[in-house]
Design a protein around this motif. Structure first.
Motif, PDB file in Angstrom:
ATOM      1  N   LEU A 199       0.576  -1.299  -0.094  1.00 25.12           N
ATOM      2  CA  LEU A 199      -0.138   0.155  -0.129  1.00 25.12           C
ATOM      3  C   LEU A 199       0.480   1.485  -0.147  1.00 25.12           C
ATOM      4  CD1 LEU A 199      -2.797  -1.224   2.596  1.00 25.12           C
ATOM      5  CD2 LEU A 199      -3.125  -1.041   0.061  1.00 25.12           C
ATOM      6  N   GLU A 200       0.702   2.456  -0.342  1.00 27.17           N
ATOM      7  CA  GLU A 200       1.495   3.890  -1.287  1.00 27.17           C
ATOM      8  C   GLU A 200       0.347   4.775  -0.350  1.00 27.17           C
ATOM      9  OE1 GLU A 200       4.478   5.487  -4.283  1.00 27.17           O
ATOM     10  OE2 GLU A 200       3.405   3.638  -4.449  1.00 27.17           O
ATOM     11  N   MET A 201       1.103   5.629   0.079  1.00 23.70           N
ATOM     12  CA  MET A 201       0.721   7.170   0.144  1.00 23.70           C
ATOM     13  C   MET A 201       1.767   8.193  -0.896  1.00 23.70           C
ATOM     14  SD  MET A 201      -0.510   9.525   3.553  1.00 23.70           S
ATOM     15  CE  MET A 201       1.185   9.669   4.712  1.00 23.70           C
ATOM     16  N   GLU A 202       1.853   8.844  -1.452  1.00 24.64           N
ATOM     17  CA  GLU A 202       2.519   9.611  -2.411  1.00 24.64           C
ATOM     18  C   GLU A 202       2.147  11.108  -1.509  1.00 24.64           C
ATOM     19  OE1 GLU A 202       5.378   9.302  -5.580  1.00 24.64           O
ATOM     20  OE2 GLU A 202       3.594  11.134  -6.125  1.00 24.64           O
ATOM     21  N   TYR A 203       2.980  11.980  -1.367  1.00 26.55           N
ATOM     22  CA  TYR A 203       2.577  13.369  -1.463  1.00 26.55           C
ATOM     23  C   TYR A 203       3.843  14.253  -1.833  1.00 26.55           C
ATOM     24  CZ  TYR A 203      -1.599  14.425   1.659  1.00 26.55           C
ATOM     25  OH  TYR A 203      -2.802  13.972   1.946  1.00 26.55           O
ATOM     26  N   ALA A 204       2.856  15.702  -2.743  1.00 28.58           N
ATOM     27  CA  ALA A 204       3.797  16.178  -3.393  1.00 28.58           C
ATOM     28  C   ALA A 204       4.362  17.436  -2.666  1.00 28.58           C
ATOM     29  CB  ALA A 204       3.423  16.726  -4.902  1.00 28.58           C
TER      30      ALA A 204
ATOM     31  N   SER B 266       1.668  21.326 -10.274  1.00 27.12           N
ATOM     32  CA  SER B 266       1.261  23.061 -11.251  1.00 27.12           C
ATOM     33  C   SER B 266       1.560  23.692 -10.264  1.00 27.12           C
ATOM     34  CB  SER B 266      -0.445  22.178 -10.514  1.00 27.12           C
ATOM     35  OG  SER B 266      -1.150  23.913 -11.498  1.00 27.12           O
ATOM     36  N   GLY B 267       1.897  24.619 -10.977  1.00 25.20           N
ATOM     37  CA  GLY B 267       2.657  25.706 -10.484  1.00 25.20           C
ATOM     38  C   GLY B 267       3.568  25.891 -10.188  1.00 25.20           C
ATOM     39  N   ARG B 268       4.630  24.634  -9.750  1.00 20.97           N
ATOM     40  CA  ARG B 268       5.664  24.840  -8.573  1.00 20.97           C
ATOM     41  C   ARG B 268       6.085  23.484  -8.434  1.00 20.97           C
ATOM     42  NH1 ARG B 268       1.826  23.497  -2.868  1.00 20.97           N
ATOM     43  NH2 ARG B 268       2.483  21.014  -2.950  1.00 20.97           N
ATOM     44  N   GLU B 269       8.060  24.074  -8.495  1.00 18.16           N
ATOM     45  CA  GLU B 269       8.866  22.530  -7.857  1.00 18.16           C
ATOM     46  C   GLU B 269       8.735  22.329  -7.307  1.00 18.16           C
ATOM     47  OE1 GLU B 269      11.962  23.281 -10.482  1.00 18.16           O
ATOM     48  OE2 GLU B 269      11.393  24.559 -11.977  1.00 18.16           O
ATOM     49  N   THR B 270       8.472  20.489  -7.604  1.00 19.53           N
ATOM     50  CA  THR B 270       7.787  19.574  -6.676  1.00 19.53           C
ATOM     51  C   THR B 270       9.146  18.955  -6.214  1.00 19.53           C
ATOM     52  OG1 THR B 270       5.845  19.904  -7.326  1.00 19.53           O
ATOM     53  CG2 THR B 270       6.284  18.257  -6.297  1.00 19.53           C
ATOM     54  N   ALA B 271       8.645  18.153  -5.256  1.00 18.62           N
ATOM     55  CA  ALA B 271       9.544  16.695  -4.671  1.00 18.62           C
ATOM     56  C   ALA B 271       8.230  16.078  -4.095  1.00 18.62           C
ATOM     57  CB  ALA B 271       9.987  17.018  -3.903  1.00 18.62           C
ATOM     58  N   TYR B 272       9.353  14.613  -4.394  1.00 12.81           N
ATOM     59  CA  TYR B 272       7.373  13.701  -4.113  1.00 12.81           C
ATOM     60  C   TYR B 272       8.183  12.986  -3.056  1.00 12.81           C
ATOM     61  CZ  TYR B 272       4.891  14.805  -8.481  1.00 12.81           C
ATOM     62  OH  TYR B 272       4.078  15.978  -9.899  1.00 12.81           O
ATOM     63  N   ILE B 273       7.118  11.669  -2.547  1.00 15.59           N
ATOM     64  CA  ILE B 273       7.665  11.627  -1.104  1.00 15.59           C
ATOM     65  C   ILE B 273       6.815  10.901  -0.695  1.00 15.59           C
ATOM     66  CG2 ILE B 273       8.303  11.659   1.671  1.00 15.59           C
ATOM     67  CD1 ILE B 273       9.254  14.644   1.387  1.00 15.59           C
TER      68      ILE B 273
ATOM     69  N   GLY C  26       1.553  20.116   1.355  1.00 11.42           N
ATOM     70  CA  GLY C  26       1.118  19.161   0.534  1.00 11.42           C
ATOM     71  C   GLY C  26       0.160  18.704  -0.149  1.00 11.42           C
ATOM     72  N   ARG C  27       0.277  18.316  -1.809  1.00  7.84           N
ATOM     73  CA  ARG C  27      -1.012  17.307  -2.598  1.00  7.84           C
ATOM     74  C   ARG C  27      -0.974  15.845  -2.192  1.00  7.84           C
ATOM     75  NH1 ARG C  27       0.806  22.330  -6.979  1.00  7.84           N
ATOM     76  NH2 ARG C  27       0.295  23.736  -6.013  1.00  7.84           N
ATOM     77  N   PRO C  28      -1.896  15.358  -1.916  1.00  4.79           N
ATOM     78  CA  PRO C  28      -1.836  14.078  -2.575  1.00  4.79           C
ATOM     79  C   PRO C  28      -1.880  13.426  -3.899  1.00  4.79           C
ATOM     80  CG  PRO C  28      -3.337  14.618  -1.925  1.00  4.79           C
ATOM     81  CD  PRO C  28      -3.100  15.902  -1.813  1.00  4.79           C
ATOM     82  N   HIS C  29      -1.466  12.301  -4.324  1.00  5.69           N
ATOM     83  CA  HIS C  29      -1.361  11.699  -5.514  1.00  5.69           C
ATOM     84  C   HIS C  29      -2.848  11.394  -5.733  1.00  5.69           C
ATOM     85  CE1 HIS C  29      -0.883   8.652  -8.389  1.00  5.69           C
ATOM     86  NE2 HIS C  29       0.459   9.023  -8.786  1.00  5.69           N
TER      87      HIS C  29
END
Length: 441
Positions: A310-315, A359-366, A392-395
């Motif tokens: 199972l996975e959760m990812e945020y930007a 959208s509109g911003r340089e992003t890191a995904y964790i 954070g924005r969730p995937h």
């Protein structure tokens, strides 16, 4: 009528890849053409059934679940057009990324960037914002040049920057809320070589050099192993060659035996006896040694993923990445949580898609993961609280608890997407519980 060729299964059960989502649709259909698909949508409207399209089920959310009409893409697959001069390929929505990549390679072409698995359909991957890692190149959806969309009244819309541009802007990552995507046109380029450099690196060094590592490499990502100070890094950059693929034996040892076979056993042991997880993590973090290889893009970007999780990812804003990761590490260390899976970190440039996580911003995904069957709520909730504290924005296809009120605050163009949805699907033919939560009704 063409609709007679539609394959129909009644009262069947659908499950996603991870096994955490199950749906019992009234009817499952598998149209073989856009015309058949449009007829199925019109018929569902007449019968009062909600409609959802599903890919290969690699989302962890209920984004595709429905008790109405479930549309399978199995028979809508393959290349419909390839224009080498224009640098485009048009494929049916149910084409898997594996099929797309292998076909492009056979013609000496390639996508510019992609994620790390190839089992998803092109429509499922783009609709949920699937991405890889890149300093300059963005998600798969950002590579879309045009698409075909079947809307709630059964109309077939062609969308691009020139044709229905407002719909095109939103539909590249549409969550299945605007209609059913029937085909996609991607921008492609002549196939190139990538040199991959994989090597272990201490967590503190990665944190100290994070911005430099991102700036100096076309594609940088790393995995941090919780309960340790160890990371495994990967740097991919274009190469003039020659090709030097991973050896058959060494590749099998690293990618199958260690990353899948032995890791599966380790996860099973950790699930049964959680106290063993920190010790296993220390061993796992040292199991993979440094290696370099050069190959065509999809063979470098992608890897086999056979251990189910199972996975959760945020930007998060890229400038917040190091802070977020240090907070996550401190939380794991003081909480008593037992985390058997590494944390994956990738980056992306800003793009112009309303519901893109970049959208509109340089992003890191964790991204945080846990082995399937392991209690995940405490860990995911703790990680999520850190992510949302940093905007954070969730995937869209991965587990999270956010709703429309929160999401409207972190997506400046959220209202723009909502307006397109109101125009195309005012009666919410394509809604379900997940869309009610994340988009409102």
């Amino acid at each position: 009528m063409a609709v007679r060729t539609v394959k129909t299964v009644r009262s069947s059960v659908w499950r996603n890849w991870a096994g955490n989502v199950m749906a019992r649709p009234t009817r499952i259909v598998a149209p073989s053409s856009t015309q058949e698909l449009a007829e199925m949508v019109r018929r569902a409207t007449a019968e009062g059934l909600k409609v959802k399209a599903v890919g290969t089920g690699h989302s962890f959310t209920t984004a595709a679940a429905t008790d109405g009409l479930l549309i399978r893409p199995d028979r809508m697959a393959g290349v419909r057009a390839l224009d080498r001069e224009a640098g485009t390929v048009t494929v049916a929505a149910g084409t898997t990324l594996r099929q797309l990549n292998e076909t492009l390679s056979a013609h000496g072409l390639s996508l510019v960037n992609m994620g790390d698995i190839m089992e998803q359909t092109v429509a499922g991957a783009t609709s949920t914002g699937t991405h890889g890692t890149g300093r300059d190149s963005a998600s798969i959806a950002a590579q879309i040049k045009g698409l075909e969309l079947v809307t709630a009244d059964g109309s077939v819309l062609r969308c691009s920057a020139e044709e229905n541009p407002e719909i095109f802007a939103a539909a590249r990552i549409g969550l299945g809320a605007l209609g059913v995507v029937s085909e996609i046109t991607f921008g492609v380029e002549p196939e190139f070589l990538l040199s991959a450099r994989e090597e272990p690196m201490p967590f503190d060094r990665v944190m100290a050099d994070f911005e430099q590592l991102v700036a100096e490499n076309e594609h940088f990502e790393f995995y941090w192993f919780p309960h340790t100070g160890n990371c495994n890094t990967k740097r991919n950059n274009r190469s003039t060659g020659p090709a030097a693929p991973v050896g058959r034996v060494s590749g099998w040892v690293d990618d199958e035996l260690l990353s899948n076979g032995i890791f599966q056993v380790a996860c099973s042991v950790g699930r049964a006896v959680p106290a063993t997880i920190p010790g296993i993590a220390k061993i796992s973090s040292r199991a993979l040694s440094a290696r370099t290889y050069t190959d065509i893009p999809y063979k470098v970007f992608t890897s086999p993923r056979r251990v189910r999780f199972l996975e959760m990812e945020y930007a998060v804003p890229r400038e917040a990445a190091v802070t977020v990761l240090r907070e996550l590490k401190a939380t794991v260390e003081r909480s008593g949580l037992r985390v058997s899976f590494p944390v994956e970190v990738r980056t992306a440039p800003a793009d112009d898609i309303p519901l893109s996580t970049a959208s509109g911003r340089e992003t890191a995904y964790i991204a945080v993961h846990l082995y399937r069957g392991t209690p995940h709520r405490a860990y995911f909730t703790a990680a999520e609280q850190i992510m949302i504290a940093h905007g954070g924005r969730p995937h869209w296809g991965k587990l999270h608890s956010r709703d429309a009120a929160y999401l409207a605050g972190v997506y400046p163009r959220f209202g723009e997407f909502a307006a397109v949805r109101d125009r195309l699907d005012p009666d919410r033919l394509f809604t379900n519980d997940y869309l009610r939560r994340v988009l409102g009704d």
